[in-house]
Design a protein around this motif. Structure first.
Motif, short mmCIF file in Angstrom:
data_model
loop_
_atom_site.label_atom_id
_atom_site.label_comp_id
_atom_site.label_asym_id
_atom_site.label_seq_id
_atom_site.Cartn_x
_atom_site.Cartn_y
_atom_site.Cartn_z
N GLN A 169 39.02 27.62 40.02
CA GLN A 169 38.25 28.48 39.32
C GLN A 169 37.87 28.05 37.96
N ASN A 170 36.57 27.95 37.58
CA ASN A 170 36.15 27.45 36.60
C ASN A 170 35.92 28.85 35.42
N CYS A 171 36.51 28.89 34.15
CA CYS A 171 36.25 29.64 33.33
C CYS A 171 34.88 29.61 32.83
N PRO A 172 34.26 30.81 32.95
CA PRO A 172 32.94 30.86 32.41
C PRO A 172 32.67 30.71 31.00
N GLU A 173 33.76 30.90 30.16
CA GLU A 173 33.47 30.66 28.70
C GLU A 173 33.58 29.47 28.36
N CYS A 174 34.82 28.63 28.60
CA CYS A 174 34.99 27.33 28.25
C CYS A 174 34.84 26.17 29.25
N GLN A 175 34.49 26.66 30.57
CA GLN A 175 34.30 25.72 31.46
C GLN A 175 35.72 24.91 31.90
N LYS A 176 37.05 25.39 31.63
CA LYS A 176 38.03 24.78 31.89
C LYS A 176 38.30 25.11 33.39
N THR A 177 38.86 24.18 34.31
CA THR A 177 39.18 24.24 35.43
C THR A 177 40.60 24.89 35.70
N LEU A 178 40.57 25.87 36.29
CA LEU A 178 42.12 26.56 36.64
C LEU A 178 42.44 26.36 38.22
N ALA A 179 43.69 26.41 38.45
CA ALA A 179 44.16 26.07 39.88
C ALA A 179 43.72 27.19 40.92
N ASN A 180 43.62 28.37 40.22
CA ASN A 180 43.45 29.52 41.23
C ASN A 180 42.75 30.86 40.23
N SER A 181 42.61 31.95 41.01
CA SER A 181 42.30 33.10 40.50
C SER A 181 43.36 33.73 39.41
N LEU A 182 44.39 33.70 39.82
CA LEU A 182 45.53 34.30 38.97
C LEU A 182 45.54 33.28 37.77
N ALA A 183 45.38 32.09 37.62
CA ALA A 183 45.56 31.25 36.64
C ALA A 183 44.41 31.44 35.68
N LEU A 184 43.23 31.83 36.30
CA LEU A 184 41.97 31.97 35.61
C LEU A 184 42.13 33.43 34.82
N SER A 185 42.66 34.40 35.53
CA SER A 185 42.83 35.69 34.88
C SER A 185 43.68 35.56 33.66
N ALA A 186 45.01 34.76 33.84
CA ALA A 186 45.92 34.50 32.77
C ALA A 186 45.37 33.64 31.65
N HIS A 187 44.54 32.83 32.16
CA HIS A 187 43.79 31.98 30.78
C HIS A 187 42.80 32.70 30.25
N HIS B 299 40.63 34.02 25.66
CA HIS B 299 39.47 34.49 25.36
C HIS B 299 39.38 36.08 25.25
N THR B 300 40.48 36.34 24.20
CA THR B 300 40.69 37.75 24.01
C THR B 300 39.96 38.35 22.67
N GLY B 301 39.50 37.52 21.89
CA GLY B 301 38.96 37.48 20.48
C GLY B 301 39.98 37.62 19.58
N GLU B 302 39.78 37.74 18.31
CA GLU B 302 40.90 37.50 17.24
C GLU B 302 41.70 38.72 17.34
N LYS B 303 43.24 38.16 16.99
CA LYS B 303 44.20 39.27 17.14
C LYS B 303 44.74 38.97 15.71
N THR B 304 45.39 39.99 15.26
CA THR B 304 46.08 40.26 13.88
C THR B 304 47.63 40.49 14.13
N CYS B 305 48.41 39.56 13.44
CA CYS B 305 49.84 39.74 13.79
C CYS B 305 50.05 41.12 12.97
N PRO B 306 50.98 41.87 13.50
CA PRO B 306 51.32 43.17 13.06
C PRO B 306 52.38 43.12 12.03
N GLU B 307 53.02 41.92 11.79
CA GLU B 307 54.00 41.89 11.01
C GLU B 307 53.48 41.12 9.50
#
Length: 681
Positions: free
Chosen positions: A242-260, A265-273
């Protein structure tokens, strides 16, 4: 239900089950609404619609034997497992199912009441409820096939769920009943694993996932413990790359794409600590793992590490032991080193994104980029601008290496490039001129010869002067047309660039120490001349074949012995050679000289030089007895008196320790002789 009739304002439900056996007989039973709820829930997962005009018998309205029979049960057809709709009976009111006695049953779902509440009417010509139904609880019914589905406006949902907090709207009473029987049943407990589930629907899904028994993957034949595991397995192993539509990285399967996607590609995150902003979830995880795990203790050596990341690195480095690369058999210190080695040297060919050059591995690509794609670089020592890092490195290795000594002639060169040029010019062996066949001692001599003798006349483009050859033209330009030059260090004005270069080399290089004799020379030029004079090894005089220890000795020898007689121009004295003439003039014709140290007047420069070396060189220490003497002359006198070895008196053969003692002893002899002579008188 009252008096065998349905109350008009209270719709109710019943199931008429038609049983079809292998012998062609049939029977029916009527299930009240209470029973219907259980029957519906039990079989809703495999609901099939019985009647279909395309496959029903014309007389009975039943499915034909070719479609519904003991041998061809609709539950075993592919449509049941994939589309959840039986292609043989697409009605909403009658559903077929298998039974435990090798038969199949058709559950007729009845919804009675007025038309306003969404009830459906049935013809009395299709099915008849046979005897066996309880006439006290339900009247005998004759049903007809359901009419065509009424057309409703899109989005029409007039049945609202009255469960607290739900208020879901559905399109029919049937859908509402189905919704309640699935989602508002209260908590259910799985009879197999005792897991509590929030409702019947969740229990059904749980059973379908976790209690279906072992399943075999149809693609790779792997056995999985249940349907859920099979579903996960298929998502992991059999979806293809599967190819990531955002960075074009090739992943082994759909599950790997989902995990990727969930990591990068979740956007910025702030450390709660610490409130640090990270670019994505993966970066946040790494940050937490590194910075916020608290101190960790290595179980192997009890060393305390600041966090889990440091502990992981420590374990990989210190506690994995040596590892052998399976591809090149190289021994690496630990797993971390092995991993880095593989990623650098066994990554397969890589293509440079800037020049498209193919490199054998990642390490080669890094080196290539570092050398050739770094942009212009400035040499920190001479400020020269180079095209890239590789050019800068080459430049440094040629021009900023410090002094180099020629291994063949011991000449000192300012840097590696100068040494290469020197070797190429002077240590190439004998060269033959192709034009006149003249043998030349080296390439430089051949070059000079060709410029002198085979280049023809040259005309200076600036002053139109005709020069004998290219060499003469080059020398002419350097001397006559470079303009006056000023030394930037001492402001001395030189007539041209060549003179300036010579001046700098002689007078403005840092003091140099000879590596052979440790003598300090004022500059590179002096050091070079010193080495060429004293450290080029033995030299042979071409005229008399005498071997001299070095070039200086050979030069002195030639001046002394091979210049012929010389005549002093001042006193016409004839001297045997040039060295004798030089010594003569220094001694006899330099005029009186005054010593600045003691104001003593000496007849000439030679006498002054000898006087200074004897009396004004500072204190001297005797190397044999460590006695300190005021000057070199005193040291010489001291050695001559006290360190000459044993001496024998010629008169009495007495053995004295040195000349001084012998002198004192002989003085005694003379004294006694005088005394004897006086006494005899």
């Amino acid at each position: 239900m009252t008096d065998g009739r349905l109350m008009q304002n209270e719709p109710s439900h019943m199931i008429i089950t038609l049983m079809y056996g292998t012998g062609g007989g049939n029977y029916s039973r009527i299930t009240e609404s209470e029973d219907h709820g259980q029957s519906f829930n039990r079989h809703s997962e495999k609901s099939h619609y019985l009647y279909d005009n395309d496959h029903n018998d014309e007389n009975s309205g039943r499915p034909t034997d070719s479609r519904h029979s003991f041998d061809k049960n609709c539950h075993e057809q592919p449509c049941c497992n994939q589309q959840r709709v039986c292609i043989y009976a697409p009605s909403k009111s009658i559903r077929c199912r298998s039974t435990s006695d090798d038969s199949f049953a058709c559950d007729v779902y009845l919804q009675t009441g007025d038309q306003e509440s969404g009830s459906e009417s049935h013809s009395a010509e299709s099915l008849t409820v046979v005897s066996g139904a309880d006439s006290t609880t339900c009247a005998s019914l004759k049903l007809k096939p359901p009419p065509a589905k009424k057309q409703r406006k899109a989005g029409s949902k007039k049945y609202r769920c009255d469960h607290p907090g739900c208020e879901k709207s559905l399109s029919s009473q049937n859908s509402l009943c189905n919704h309640k029987s699935q989602y508002h049943t209260g908590e259910r407990t799985c009879p197999d694993c005792q897991k509590p589930l929030p409702n019947a629907q969740a229990l059904m899904v749980h059973k379908r996932k976790d209690h279906t028994g072992e399943k075999t993957c149809p693609e790779c034949q792997k056995t999985l413990p249940n349907a859920q595991a099979l579903s996960v397995h298929k998502r992991k192993e059999h979806t293809g790359e599967q190819n990531c539509p955002e960075c074009q990285k090739t992943l082994a399967n759909s599950l790997a794409l989902s995990a990727h996607k969930s990591q990068y590609h979740t956007g910025e995150k702030t450390c709660p600590e610490c409130q640090k902003t990270l670019p994505n979830t993966q970066a946040l995880w790494v940050h937490k793992r590194k910075e916020h795990t608290g101190k960790q203790t290595c179980p192997g050596c009890q060393k305390t590490l600041p966090n889990a990341q440091a502990l992981a690195v420590h374990k990989r480095r210190e506690h994995t032991g040596e590892q052998n690369c399976p591809e090149c058999q190289k021994t690496l210190a630990n797993s971390q080193a092995l991993s880095a080695h593989k990623s650098q040297y066994h990554s397969g060919e890589k293509t440079c994104p800037e020049c498209q050059k193919t490199l054998p591995n990642t390490q080669a690509l890094w080196d290539h980029k570092r050398k050739y794609h770094t942009g212009k670089q400035t040499c920190p020592e001479c400020q020269k601008i180079l095209a890239n890092s590789q050019a800068l490195s080459t430049h440094k290795s040629q021009y900023h290496t410090g002094e180099k000594t020629c291994p063949e002639c011991q000449k000192a060169l300012p840097n590696t490039q100068a040494l290469w040029d020197h070797k190429r010019k002077y240590h190439t062996g004998e060269q033959i001129c192709r034009e006149c066949q003249k043998p030349l001692p080296n390439a430089q001599a051949l070059l000079i010869h060709r410029r002198k003798d085979h280049s023809g006349e040259r005309t200076c483009p600036e002053c139109q002067k005709t020069l004998a050859n290219t060499l003469a033209l080059s020398s002419h330009k350097r001397k006559e047309h470079s303009g006056e030059q000023t030394c930037p260090e001492c402001q001395t004005r030189l007539p041209h660039a060549q003179a300036l270069s010579t001046h700098k080399r002689k007078y403005h290089t840092v003091g140099q120490t000879c590596s052979r004799c440790q003598k300090l020379l004022p500059n590179h030029q002096a050091l070079s001349e010193h080495k060429s004079r004293y450290h080029r090894g033995e030299q042979t005089c071409h005229e008399c074949q005498k071997t001299l220890p070095n070039n200086q000795a050979l030069s002195v020898h030639k001046r002394k012995d091979h210049t012929g007689e010389q005549t002093c121009p001042e006193c016409q004295t004839t001297l045997p050679h040039a060295q004798a003439l030089s010594n003569h003039r220094r001694k006899e014709h330099s005029g009186e000289q005054t010593c600045l140290g003691c104001q003593k007047t000496l007849p000439n420069v030679q006498a002054l030089s000898e006087h200074k070396s004897r009396y004004h060189r500072g204190e001297q220490t005797c190397p044999e007895c460590q006695k300190t003497l005021p000057n070199a002359q005193a040291l010489s006198d001291h050695k001559r008196k006290y360190h000459t070895g044993e001496q024998t008196c010629p008169e009495c053969q007495a053995l004295l320790p040195n000349i001084q003692a012998l002198s004192n002893h002989r003085r005694q002899h003379r004294k006694r002789k005088l005394e004897d002579a006086k006494s005899s008188d």
